[in-house]
Design an enzyme around this catalytic site. Structure first.
Site, PDB file in Angstrom:
ATOM      1  N   CYS A   1     -53.222 -26.033 -27.134  1.00 58.30           N
ATOM      2  CA  CYS A   1     -53.368 -27.134 -28.078  1.00 58.30           C
ATOM      3  C   CYS A   1     -54.337 -26.659 -29.158  1.00 58.30           C
ATOM      4  CB  CYS A   1     -53.885 -28.378 -27.361  1.00 58.30           C
ATOM      5  SG  CYS A   1     -53.555 -29.923 -28.241  1.00 58.30           S
TER       6      CYS A   1
ATOM      7  N   CYS B   1     -49.166 -29.510 -28.791  1.00 59.67           N
ATOM      8  CA  CYS B   1     -49.433 -30.248 -30.028  1.00 59.67           C
ATOM      9  C   CYS B   1     -48.770 -29.518 -31.184  1.00 59.67           C
ATOM     10  CB  CYS B   1     -50.927 -30.442 -30.270  1.00 59.67           C
ATOM     11  SG  CYS B   1     -51.827 -29.009 -30.865  1.00 59.67           S
TER      12      CYS B   1
ATOM     13  N   CYS C   1     -49.014 -16.959 -34.075  1.00 56.51           N
ATOM     14  CA  CYS C   1     -49.743 -16.429 -32.923  1.00 56.51           C
ATOM     15  C   CYS C   1     -49.138 -15.082 -32.558  1.00 56.51           C
ATOM     16  CB  CYS C   1     -49.634 -17.398 -31.748  1.00 56.51           C
ATOM     17  SG  CYS C   1     -50.593 -16.910 -30.294  1.00 56.51           S
TER      18      CYS C   1
END
Length: 281
Positions: A123, A199, A207
């Site tokens: 998250c 989220c 990433c």
């Protein structure tokens, strides 16, 4: 078809158009508002519109109006046609020549091994939703999973409403803490079998690829931390978030992981992320 393929490859050759395409792939099957895309990529509305227009003209992205908002998602049927064409024409139907080496042993009909699996929930703040997910899965099936959670921009403290609910539900909260996702990107970090974002903001962020190509999915839901109102109204929002995650974990732990091939497992975890059904615990 060859002309369409050339157009699509050329469209994705632009770094920012590729970044938008990758973001929408991470969020698929969500339909993402244009404003959220612009914010995630730091783009002006006019610039984003031009990039999205190019992706739509290439047949890679579709647009849908929902009220006053324009929302975008991957044109999955056309994307699959593109990949099929590349595989059948360029690779002559021989995936062993064109598939990435890291995926060659994890696709196809091979089921996941029957062992303890490493799972990471991500998250932004790692103060509520991902902490809920970590705690719930550990309690439901800790004998089958090593469970972790992290945040892309973690808060220094866990949310007190989240901790209160976890304590009420009988979870051990003594070892919980907010962690930065970078802790799990080091060489000595666990190798994950599953990585889930819970989220939208975390899913929108780029990433680095995870080692071992874990099965990943987006299980986004509203942030209870952002709910305004009385303490009772805030507590209700956290209870609802806990209930939704509990329902999803129950479905996830029921999956026959040792008999599903990777493609079937990916579809199963994607389906869990789109489900909003069930009573709250």
């Amino acid at each position: 078809m060859e002309k369409e393929i050339s157009s699509r490859l050329a469209t994705l050759g632009h770094p920012e158009r590729l970044a938008i395409f990758r973001l929408l792939m991470r969020r698929y099957p969500d339909r993402v508002p244009a404003g959220e895309l612009a914010q995630a990529r730091g783009l002006k509305a006019s610039t984003l519109s031009a990039y999205l227009s190019a992706l739509m003209q290439a047949g890679l992205v579709t647009q849908e109006r929902m009220g006053t908002s324009l929302r975008y998602t991957i044109a999955m049927t056309e994307l699959r046609r593109t990949l099929d064409y590349l595989l059948l024409d360029c690779c002559r139907g021989r995936p062993e020549f064109c598939s990435p080496l890291s995926l060659s042993s994890s696709t196809g009909a091979t089921a996941m091994p029957d062992r303890k699996y490493n799972v990471l929930f991500i998250c932004t703040g790692n103060s509520a939703r991902s902490i809920f997910a970590e705690s719930i899965l550990r309690k439901l099936a800790g004998d089958r999973f090593e469970v972790y959670s992290a945040g892309t921009k973690p808060y220094s403290e866990l949310n007190p409403f989240a901790l209160e609910i976890l304590a009420q539900k009988g979870h051990d909260i003594s070892g919980l803490r907010a962690k930065n996702v970078s802790e799990f990107q080091r060489d000595d970090a666990p190798k994950f079998d599953f990585v889930f974002t819970v989220c939208n903001q975390a899913a929108n962020e780029d990433c680095p690829a995870w080692a071992g190509q874990p099965v990943s999915a987006h299980w986004g839901m509203p942030d209870p931390v952002k709910v305004d109102g009385t303490d009772a109204e805030k507590s209700l929002a956290f209870h609802q978030t806990y209930g939704l995650l509990h329902n999803r974990m129950a479905v996830f732990t029921a999956l026959p992981l040792d008999t599903l091939d990777r493609m079937s497992l990916q579809k199963a975890v994607d389906d869990i992320g789109t489900s909003q059904q069930g009573d709250f615990e």
